[in-house]
Design a protein around this motif. Structure first.
Motif, PDB file in Angstrom:
ATOM      1  N   UNK A  59     -25.071  -0.443  23.710  1.00  0.00           N
ATOM      2  CA  UNK A  59     -24.769  -0.897  25.049  1.00  0.00           C
ATOM      3  C   UNK A  59     -23.255  -0.923  25.253  1.00  0.00           C
ATOM      4  N   UNK A  60     -22.826  -0.570  26.438  1.00  0.00           N
ATOM      5  CA  UNK A  60     -21.411  -0.612  26.787  1.00  0.00           C
ATOM      6  C   UNK A  60     -21.156  -1.844  27.645  1.00  0.00           C
ATOM      7  N   UNK A  61     -20.374  -2.790  27.122  1.00  0.00           N
ATOM      8  CA  UNK A  61     -20.050  -4.003  27.855  1.00  0.00           C
ATOM      9  C   UNK A  61     -18.655  -3.896  28.468  1.00  0.00           C
ATOM     10  N   UNK A  62     -18.517  -4.377  29.684  1.00  0.00           N
ATOM     11  CA  UNK A  62     -17.195  -4.451  30.309  1.00  0.00           C
ATOM     12  C   UNK A  62     -16.445  -5.640  29.717  1.00  0.00           C
ATOM     13  N   UNK A  63     -15.225  -5.417  29.275  1.00  0.00           N
ATOM     14  CA  UNK A  63     -14.398  -6.518  28.766  1.00  0.00           C
ATOM     15  C   UNK A  63     -13.275  -6.797  29.757  1.00  0.00           C
ATOM     16  N   UNK A  64     -12.890  -8.056  29.855  1.00  0.00           N
ATOM     17  CA  UNK A  64     -11.948  -8.495  30.878  1.00  0.00           C
ATOM     18  C   UNK A  64     -10.536  -8.652  30.331  1.00  0.00           C
ATOM     19  N   UNK A  65      -9.579  -8.454  31.191  1.00  0.00           N
ATOM     20  CA  UNK A  65      -8.175  -8.708  30.858  1.00  0.00           C
ATOM     21  C   UNK A  65      -7.969 -10.216  30.816  1.00  0.00           C
ATOM     22  N   UNK A  73     -14.026  -1.260  27.562  1.00  0.00           N
ATOM     23  CA  UNK A  73     -15.444  -1.424  27.252  1.00  0.00           C
ATOM     24  C   UNK A  73     -15.614  -1.673  25.760  1.00  0.00           C
ATOM     25  N   UNK A  74     -16.689  -2.356  25.414  1.00  0.00           N
ATOM     26  CA  UNK A  74     -17.022  -2.653  24.027  1.00  0.00           C
ATOM     27  C   UNK A  74     -18.437  -2.162  23.759  1.00  0.00           C
ATOM     28  N   UNK A  75     -18.608  -1.419  22.674  1.00  0.00           N
ATOM     29  CA  UNK A  75     -19.921  -0.909  22.302  1.00  0.00           C
ATOM     30  C   UNK A  75     -20.613  -1.861  21.333  1.00  0.00           C
ATOM     31  N   UNK A  76     -21.831  -2.246  21.653  1.00  0.00           N
ATOM     32  CA  UNK A  76     -22.658  -3.085  20.778  1.00  0.00           C
ATOM     33  C   UNK A  76     -24.041  -2.440  20.686  1.00  0.00           C
ATOM     34  N   UNK A  77     -24.507  -2.119  19.463  1.00  0.00           N
ATOM     35  CA  UNK A  77     -23.853  -2.309  18.169  1.00  0.00           C
ATOM     36  C   UNK A  77     -22.784  -1.252  17.927  1.00  0.00           C
ATOM     37  N   UNK A 144     -16.344 -10.550  27.202  1.00  0.00           N
ATOM     38  CA  UNK A 144     -17.168  -9.497  27.816  1.00  0.00           C
ATOM     39  C   UNK A 144     -17.943 -10.051  29.001  1.00  0.00           C
ATOM     40  N   UNK A 145     -18.020  -9.232  30.051  1.00  0.00           N
ATOM     41  CA  UNK A 145     -18.720  -9.609  31.277  1.00  0.00           C
ATOM     42  C   UNK A 145     -20.026  -8.826  31.358  1.00  0.00           C
ATOM     43  N   UNK A 146     -21.119  -9.497  31.036  1.00  0.00           N
ATOM     44  CA  UNK A 146     -22.441  -8.872  31.028  1.00  0.00           C
ATOM     45  C   UNK A 146     -23.105  -9.102  32.386  1.00  0.00           C
ATOM     46  N   UNK A 147     -22.547  -8.463  33.411  1.00  0.00           N
ATOM     47  CA  UNK A 147     -22.951  -8.723  34.790  1.00  0.00           C
ATOM     48  C   UNK A 147     -24.437  -8.435  35.017  1.00  0.00           C
ATOM     49  N   UNK A 149     -26.745  -8.548  32.724  1.00  0.00           N
ATOM     50  CA  UNK A 149     -27.502  -9.220  31.654  1.00  0.00           C
ATOM     51  C   UNK A 149     -28.167  -8.222  30.710  1.00  0.00           C
ATOM     52  N   UNK A 150     -27.526  -7.069  30.519  1.00  0.00           N
ATOM     53  CA  UNK A 150     -28.112  -6.030  29.662  1.00  0.00           C
ATOM     54  C   UNK A 150     -28.232  -6.520  28.218  1.00  0.00           C
ATOM     55  N   UNK A 151     -27.113  -6.978  27.655  1.00  0.00           N
ATOM     56  CA  UNK A 151     -27.140  -7.448  26.263  1.00  0.00           C
ATOM     57  C   UNK A 151     -27.848  -8.794  26.169  1.00  0.00           C
TER      58      UNK A 151
END
Length: 229
Positions: A59-65, A73-77, A144-147, A149-151
């Protein structure tokens, strides 16, 4: 059917439905799922080591400044282990956990560096509100902003805070709900990191199956002298 029989039938369906829900969560996380409480109920005693949770990511999560975090973006896993803190900015226990998380994150990052990704995840409030909350509570790692709710939905997170270690396959190796002391976080995650490093070392120690073939090719032909004469 009289009213008493009807109510008994409905009650039976309700019990079966509840059992199915508990069983489904048990299959997802093995023995590692805890019950929410004001004091943390660490699942280190009931670890789900070797959990076979199916990974449908990454999953690609948006990360905030924000402090300790960049807008990307952050990839999990990912290739290493990920320590994820699922939180809500309106949760008092999440606020209480932040200083302990900060201490644990500093100690783990200093010792293990890129082997571990530490991230706090939420889909609540706006990015601007989250940045303010992050500053107010001294956050200094990836936010990370999981807008969508994917993760959060992927790992069936329904309470806060939840700490979770996710391995490179997407399986949950450790999970805990509630406010956990920094020492407990560090010791639980360290054990998994050391096990992971030991597994990598064992793989590196396995000899290449082609070594014997290469050595055989280098053996001189016993009949070579006879052919020359």
């Amino acid at each position: 059917m009289n009213r008493r029989e009807l109510l008994a039938g409905v009650a039976s369906v309700g019990v079966l439905g509840g059992s199915a829900a508990v069983l489904w969560r048990g299959l997802s996380f093995g023995e590692g799922a805890d019950s929410p409480s004001e004091s943390a109920t660490d699942s280190a005693e009931n670890d789900s080591d070797g959990d076979t949770t199916d990974s449908s990511g990454p999953f690609e999560l948006e990360t905030l400044e924000a402090p300790g975090s960049e807008a990307e973006t952050l990839t999990v896993p990912n290739d290493g282990l990920t320590l994820a803190m699922f939180f809500s900015p309106v949760c008092s226990r999440c606020q209480s956990l932040m200083p302990n998380m900060a201490d644990a994150q500093t100690r783990l990052s200093d010792q293990y560096g890129d082997e571990l990704t530490v991230v706090s995840v939420t889909g609540q409030q706006s990015p601007e509100q989250l940045r303010e909350w992050w500053v107010d509570h001294d956050g200094d790692w990836t936010l990370a902003y999981d807008d969508g709710r994917v993760l959060t939905d992927r790992y069936d997170v329904v309470t806060h805070p939840v700490l979770m270690v996710i391995d490179s396959t997407g399986a949950v190796q450790w999970e805990s709900e509630g406010v956990l002391e920094a020492d407990r976080i560090v010791s639980s995650v360290e054990r998994l990191l050391e096990d992971d490093s030991a597994a990598d070392a064992d793989e590196d120690a396995i000899p290449d199956g082609n070594d014997d073939a290469e050595e055989t090719d280098s053996v001189p032909d016993e009949n070579e002298d006879e052919h020359e004469h």
